[in-house]
Design a protein around this motif. Structure first.
Motif, PDB file in Angstrom:
ATOM      1  N   LYS A 121      81.341  98.772  87.074  1.00  0.00           N
ATOM      2  CA  LYS A 121      82.407  98.190  87.885  1.00  0.00           C
ATOM      3  C   LYS A 121      82.487  96.685  87.703  1.00  0.00           C
ATOM      4  O   LYS A 121      83.372  96.048  88.263  1.00  0.00           O
ATOM      5  CB  LYS A 121      82.166  98.527  89.354  1.00  0.00           C
ATOM      6  CG  LYS A 121      82.216 100.024  89.655  1.00  0.00           C
ATOM      7  CD  LYS A 121      81.944 100.300  91.117  1.00  0.00           C
ATOM      8  CE  LYS A 121      81.992 101.795  91.389  1.00  0.00           C
ATOM      9  NZ  LYS A 121      81.733 102.113  92.829  1.00  0.00           N
ATOM     10  N   GLU A 122      81.544  96.116  86.957  1.00  0.00           N
ATOM     11  CA  GLU A 122      81.555  94.685  86.673  1.00  0.00           C
ATOM     12  C   GLU A 122      81.420  94.480  85.177  1.00  0.00           C
ATOM     13  O   GLU A 122      80.977  95.385  84.448  1.00  0.00           O
ATOM     14  CB  GLU A 122      80.403  93.984  87.405  1.00  0.00           C
ATOM     15  CG  GLU A 122      80.558  94.025  88.924  1.00  0.00           C
ATOM     16  CD  GLU A 122      79.410  93.354  89.619  1.00  0.00           C
ATOM     17  OE1 GLU A 122      78.268  93.474  89.116  1.00  0.00           O
ATOM     18  OE2 GLU A 122      79.619  92.681  90.650  1.00  0.00           O
ATOM     19  N   SER A 168      80.830  91.643  81.581  1.00  0.00           N
ATOM     20  CA  SER A 168      79.971  90.577  81.066  1.00  0.00           C
ATOM     21  C   SER A 168      80.669  89.852  79.924  1.00  0.00           C
ATOM     22  O   SER A 168      81.569  90.396  79.279  1.00  0.00           O
ATOM     23  CB  SER A 168      78.639  91.154  80.577  1.00  0.00           C
ATOM     24  OG  SER A 168      78.851  92.020  79.485  1.00  0.00           O
ATOM     25  N   LYS A 192      76.765  87.770  83.252  1.00  0.00           N
ATOM     26  CA  LYS A 192      76.881  89.168  83.672  1.00  0.00           C
ATOM     27  C   LYS A 192      77.381  89.266  85.112  1.00  0.00           C
ATOM     28  O   LYS A 192      77.548  88.261  85.808  1.00  0.00           O
ATOM     29  CB  LYS A 192      75.527  89.867  83.532  1.00  0.00           C
ATOM     30  CG  LYS A 192      75.013  89.941  82.097  1.00  0.00           C
ATOM     31  CD  LYS A 192      73.674  90.667  82.031  1.00  0.00           C
ATOM     32  CE  LYS A 192      73.190  90.789  80.599  1.00  0.00           C
ATOM     33  NZ  LYS A 192      71.889  91.509  80.507  1.00  0.00           N
ATOM     34  N   ASN A 193      77.624  90.502  85.526  1.00  0.00           N
ATOM     35  CA  ASN A 193      78.018  90.818  86.905  1.00  0.00           C
ATOM     36  C   ASN A 193      79.282  90.083  87.319  1.00  0.00           C
ATOM     37  O   ASN A 193      79.362  89.490  88.406  1.00  0.00           O
ATOM     38  CB  ASN A 193      76.878  90.497  87.872  1.00  0.00           C
ATOM     39  CG  ASN A 193      75.594  91.226  87.522  1.00  0.00           C
ATOM     40  OD1 ASN A 193      75.625  92.389  87.141  1.00  0.00           O
ATOM     41  ND2 ASN A 193      74.465  90.529  87.631  1.00  0.00           N
ATOM     42  N   ILE A 194      80.303  90.101  86.442  1.00  0.00           N
ATOM     43  CA  ILE A 194      81.577  89.436  86.717  1.00  0.00           C
ATOM     44  C   ILE A 194      82.582  90.495  87.196  1.00  0.00           C
ATOM     45  O   ILE A 194      82.805  91.500  86.513  1.00  0.00           O
ATOM     46  CB  ILE A 194      82.126  88.736  85.465  1.00  0.00           C
ATOM     47  CG1 ILE A 194      81.038  87.837  84.828  1.00  0.00           C
ATOM     48  CG2 ILE A 194      83.361  87.924  85.793  1.00  0.00           C
ATOM     49  CD1 ILE A 194      81.425  87.312  83.469  1.00  0.00           C
ATOM     50  N   PRO A 195      83.221  90.277  88.349  1.00  0.00           N
ATOM     51  CA  PRO A 195      84.255  91.226  88.795  1.00  0.00           C
ATOM     52  C   PRO A 195      85.428  91.260  87.812  1.00  0.00           C
ATOM     53  O   PRO A 195      85.731  90.273  87.132  1.00  0.00           O
ATOM     54  CB  PRO A 195      84.687  90.664  90.152  1.00  0.00           C
ATOM     55  CG  PRO A 195      83.552  89.783  90.585  1.00  0.00           C
ATOM     56  CD  PRO A 195      82.973  89.215  89.332  1.00  0.00           C
ATOM     57  N   PHE A 196      86.078  92.401  87.694  1.00  0.00           N
ATOM     58  CA  PHE A 196      87.253  92.509  86.826  1.00  0.00           C
ATOM     59  C   PHE A 196      88.305  91.499  87.264  1.00  0.00           C
ATOM     60  O   PHE A 196      88.478  91.217  88.451  1.00  0.00           O
ATOM     61  CB  PHE A 196      87.832  93.918  86.886  1.00  0.00           C
ATOM     62  CG  PHE A 196      86.929  94.974  86.279  1.00  0.00           C
ATOM     63  CD1 PHE A 196      85.932  94.614  85.393  1.00  0.00           C
ATOM     64  CD2 PHE A 196      87.095  96.316  86.595  1.00  0.00           C
ATOM     65  CE1 PHE A 196      85.111  95.578  84.820  1.00  0.00           C
ATOM     66  CE2 PHE A 196      86.276  97.288  86.039  1.00  0.00           C
ATOM     67  CZ  PHE A 196      85.269  96.914  85.154  1.00  0.00           C
ATOM     68  N   ASP A 249      88.197  97.751  82.995  1.00  0.00           N
ATOM     69  CA  ASP A 249      87.367  98.889  82.625  1.00  0.00           C
ATOM     70  C   ASP A 249      87.482  99.216  81.149  1.00  0.00           C
ATOM     71  O   ASP A 249      86.662  99.943  80.595  1.00  0.00           O
ATOM     72  CB  ASP A 249      87.736 100.102  83.475  1.00  0.00           C
ATOM     73  CG  ASP A 249      89.218 100.445  83.367  1.00  0.00           C
ATOM     74  OD1 ASP A 249      89.956  99.715  82.655  1.00  0.00           O
ATOM     75  OD2 ASP A 249      89.642 101.439  83.992  1.00  0.00           O
ATOM     76  N   PHE A 252      84.986  95.512  79.281  1.00  0.00           N
ATOM     77  CA  PHE A 252      83.958  95.085  80.242  1.00  0.00           C
ATOM     78  C   PHE A 252      82.782  94.388  79.561  1.00  0.00           C
ATOM     79  O   PHE A 252      81.844  93.983  80.232  1.00  0.00           O
ATOM     80  CB  PHE A 252      83.456  96.289  81.055  1.00  0.00           C
ATOM     81  CG  PHE A 252      82.952  97.440  80.222  1.00  0.00           C
ATOM     82  CD1 PHE A 252      81.675  97.436  79.695  1.00  0.00           C
ATOM     83  CD2 PHE A 252      83.787  98.514  79.958  1.00  0.00           C
ATOM     84  CE1 PHE A 252      81.218  98.489  78.937  1.00  0.00           C
ATOM     85  CE2 PHE A 252      83.332  99.576  79.196  1.00  0.00           C
ATOM     86  CZ  PHE A 252      82.048  99.574  78.681  1.00  0.00           C
TER      87      PHE A 252
END
Length: 825
Positions: free
Chosen positions: A33-34, A36, A80-84, A108, A111
């Motif tokens: 869901k996140e 990079s 990393k861990n970047i919201p769309f 998605d 990603f």
């Protein structure tokens, strides 16, 4: 050797645990869901990876900062861990133009975005009709070190590495050129990542500033480095060339007061190999004066006083030849060989008036004392290095072997002539003449292997083994002059010799990785030491066998607004050398003897640092706090032997401990495009606890020093630089040290498309460079004051052949920069 096998077993057990493969970030077939982003940052001019480049990610809708990171040593970065969503990215490094990557869409379907290589251009700006070329900051802060760009220090032109360090954060230099790092004179000197064949201060005095690319100050080294040097490491990175064909650099300088120096470096680089060779020569005389008052047995009914006043001149001379060759066996394998051969010498000339008397008066004598000293000899260093890089980035194997040695011939001659109260020779006179000669032969062999392997996306495992073998022999000859035969006669009372041997086996492992927005490095080093020293004629030596562990850690955290917080810890050691351990007394003058202490134990230091850095435009400031605790503190001290009531014995002893707690603030301010100011203030509290000869010594002082460096860029080819430095007073184990202050000024002009440059500098323009310290106890009060020549003017010329450039690569000692085989001293 059983300790050595214990180290290897620990290493074998630790490495597999760290190197276990990591579980995938998400199960196969499940979409995260996140997202990079990854990429690399390179210098567009020389296609070189750029380490510690700031990379910031912004939201496209409102330009708000989302997150950021800094690039690794190979220029790579990963977020990393970047919201769309929609974003843009900015890469920025001081002295370079910012580079932007727009229209980054994370979804998605995309990603895991690879931005490829982002290139930064060096910043070049113009101000009205004056061209101002951007230069590197004089001081750059990295995660574990400060990098001093020597090319920005005009006042060091024509000088040595010591002159560069006079205006360097965390470093102080006294009147005699003795360097201290965070208040300690015990540090390790590396040249291009390798140990110098000369001792710390001698090595720094022999290296011309014009041959230095930059100097790295590492106050908390990782476990990968040798733990020697209580205060840390000073690594000298030499100038080099990366262009194919013939290149070179030539430097020469002339200073007032008999100061001459010159050096050159020529190199030839082809596709499969490169060779280089160079020569460095210096011959410098430093004039000065000395004033001293010594009172022995000040608390007794009868005390003896000695007043000394006169000249004290120092000479430094050296000739060094260096050559080497690199063979590029393939694109990933290099075999290198280099050799240094040289001669270095330090001399001294003293002529003083000596007045000796008692209080109450019982005798009153006057003398003229002359002292001539020479210290130096021949030395060599042979180095063989092998480097193998594997297919995966940062996966490499380094092996190095070095053999170095020095033959020293140190001589001191002391002559004392009786005079009247006007210091006129009394004829006929009977002079006291003595001579002491110390012949040394020192050899050292080192073998080291380092293996580096990446773990997962950001992890890094480094492990290695090192062997060090040291052998040293010294013959000490003391002679009295016989005027009847006009010959020197050996005096067995003070003549002796010793044999020193030390064997060190070491193994280490470090692991670095990222955890969220944190970067960290953890390390552990283990060493087994076997040491012995003895008089040559003795059967039973003084021995030491011990095993030590040296942990370290470094942690950094990047914040929004170009802010960074760093913290680190390391444990280090100071091993006393053969000269400190000599089991006999040697003669200095008729009132002073020197005595070694074979029972000296190593010193251990625990050092913690916490720093904060904030960048704003082309300016930045840094606040560093630190605490250092030293156990088994080795202290130089004076005492009296009851059998020699008029003589002082100088020796070293282990007392309990000392502590330093303080902070260092640095501001680099780009006031205007033509004006840059760099200011440093270091404030710390120092306290010392221990016992000397049954007397408690609990002493405390609040210390501070400050530096100010100002550069005026008159045009692209001319600039003026001024710097001032003040070092405040401090306490010592048996007394205190006074403050000192000096100021320097320099002007540089470039010609012939910057291939030729001329620098005119003036050192100590106000004539304030003085040094004073006092020693006092129940049996001795002693005050000494030194002063050196003022307003020393130096002209330095430098010429670059075929667009000589600087380039660095990693050494066998981790990220420290070293010779790439294409040149340098």
């Amino acid at each position: 050797m059983k300790y050595f096998f214990v180290l290897l077993i620990l290493l074998v057990l630790v490495v597999p645990v760290i190197a276990q493969p990591l579980v995938p970030a998400f199960p196969i077939g499940e979409i995260p869901k996140e997202a990079s982003i990854r990429g690399k940052v390179f210098d567009s001019g020389i296609s070189k990876p750029m380490e510690f480049t700031s990379v910031a990610l912004y939201r496209a809708a409102d330009s708000s900062l989302v997150t950021g990171t800094i690039s690794a040593h190979d220029g790579s970065f990963s977020i990393k861990n970047i919201p769309f969503g929609n974003y843009y990215l900015i890469a920025n490094f001081m002295g370079y133009e910012k580079s932007s990557v727009n229209e980054i869409v994370l979804s998605d379907k995309d990603f895991a975005v690879d931005l490829g290589v982002i290139k930064l251009k060096p910043a070049v700006q113009s101000l009205e009709e004056i061209e101002v070329v951007a230069t590197q900051n004089r001081v750059e802060y990295k995660i574990d070190r400060k990098v001093i760009n020597v090319s920005q220090d005009l006042n060091a032109a024509g000088g040595s590495a010591v002159d560069v360090l006079q205006n360097t954060p965390s470093v102080t230099v006294d009147i005699d050129g003795n360097v201290s790092l965070r208040g300690s004179s015990n540090f390790t000197v590396l040249i291009d990542g390798r140990p110098s064949p000369l001792s710390g201060n001698d090595a720094l005095q022999q290296i011309p500033a014009t041959s230095i690319q930059n100097i790295e100050i590492i106050t908390n080294p990782s476990a990968k480095f040798d733990p020697d040097g209580m205060a840390g490491i000073i690594n000298i990175v030499m100038k080099k060339n990366t262009l194919q064909g013939i290149s070179g650099i030539f430097n020469t300088s002339l200073g007032t007061g008999e100061k001459y120096s010159g050096d050159f470096l020529l190199s030839y680089k082809a596709k499969k190999y490169s060779v280089f060779g160079g020569l460095d020569y210096q011959n410098k005389k430093h004039f000065g004066s000395i004033n001293s008052l010594r009172e022995m047995s000040p608390n007794e009914p009868l005390s003896t006083l000695v007043l000394i006043d006169g000249s004290r001149n120092m000479m430094r001379e050296g000739l060094v030849f260096k050559s080497g060759v690199d063979f590029y066996l393939d694109e990933k394998t290099t075999l290198s060989f280099s050799a240094d051969i040289g001669n270095q010498g330090n001399g001294s000339e003293m002529r003083t008036n000596m007045h000796s008397y008692t209080n109450p008066a019982s005798y009153d004598t006057f003398n003229i004392a002359e002292g001539l000293g020479s210290r130096g000899g021949d030395y060599f260093s042979l180095n063989l290095n092998y480097s193998k890089k594997f297919d995966k980035p940062r996966h490499e194997l380094l092996a190095s072997f070095s053999y170095q040695g020095e033959k020293s011939d140190d001589t001191d001659e002391e002559n004392e002539y009786p005079t009247n109260e006007l210091y006129q020779l009394m004829l006929p006179y009977s002079a006291i003449r003595v001579r002491q000669t110390e012949l040394g032969n020192e050899k050292e062999f080192r073998a080291k292997i380092d293996y580096t392997r990446p773990i997962a996306s950001n992890g890094m495992l480094e492990t290695g083994y090192q062997m060090r073998l040291d052998d040293e022999t010294e013959d000490y000859i003391f002679e009295d002059f016989d005027p009847d035969t006009d010959n020197w006669i050996n005096n067995p009372l003070y003549s002796s010799g010793n044999y020193f041997n030390r064997n060190i086996q070491a193994a280490y492992a470090t692991y670095s990785d990222k955890y969220g927005k944190f970067e960290y490095m953890l390390g552990l080093r283990g060493e087994y030491t076997n040491r012995s020293i003895s008089k040559v004629e003795d059967v039973d030596p003084y021995t030491l066998n011990r095993i030590d562990f040296f942990p370290s850690f470094h942690i950094s955290r990047q914040f929004a607004g170009e802010q960074q917080v760093l913290t680190s810890y390391s444990r280090r050691i100071n091993r006393p050398g053969g000269g400190d351990l000599e089991p006999f007394r040697s003669y200095m003058n008729s009132y002073t003897l020197r005595e070694g202490n074979p029972d000296l134990q190593p010193e251990y230091v625990n050092s913690i640092e916490l720093s904060y850095q904030k960048n704003f435009g082309k300016s930045f400031f840094v606040l560093e706090s630190y605490y250092r605790n030293t156990q088994n503190l080795i202290t130089r001290m004076m005492y009296q032997d009851p059998t020699l009531p008029d003589v002082v014995i100088m020796t070293s002893k282990n007392i309990n401990s000392d502590n330093s707690l303080g902070g260092e603030f640095m501001l680099n301010l780009a006031v205007k495009k033509w004006l840059n100011v760099n200011a440093t203030v270091n404030v710390y509290r120092y306290w010392l606890d221990g016992v000397i000869d049954g007397e408690d010594i609990n002493r405390t002082s609040n210390n501070w020093d400050t530096r100010l460096n100002t550069s005026f860029f008159l045009s692209a080819k001319s600039r003026i630089q001024a710097n001032v430095m003040y070092n405040g007073p401090s306490v010592t184990a048996q007394g205190d040290r006074g403050s000192f202050f000096f100021a320097n000024l320099a002007y540089r002009q470039d010609f012939l498309d910057r291939k030729l440059s001329a620098t005119l500098s003036v050192q100590d323009i106000f004539g304030t460079m003085k040094h004073e310290f006092s020693t006092y106890s129940q049996s001795l009060n002693n005050t000494m004051k030194f002063e050196r020549e003022h307003q020393v003017v130096t002209l330095t010329l430098s010429y670059k052949l075929n667009n000589f450039k600087a380039q660095t690569r990693k050494s066998e000692d981790s990220d420290i920069k070293m010779d790439d085989g294409s040149g340098g001293f």
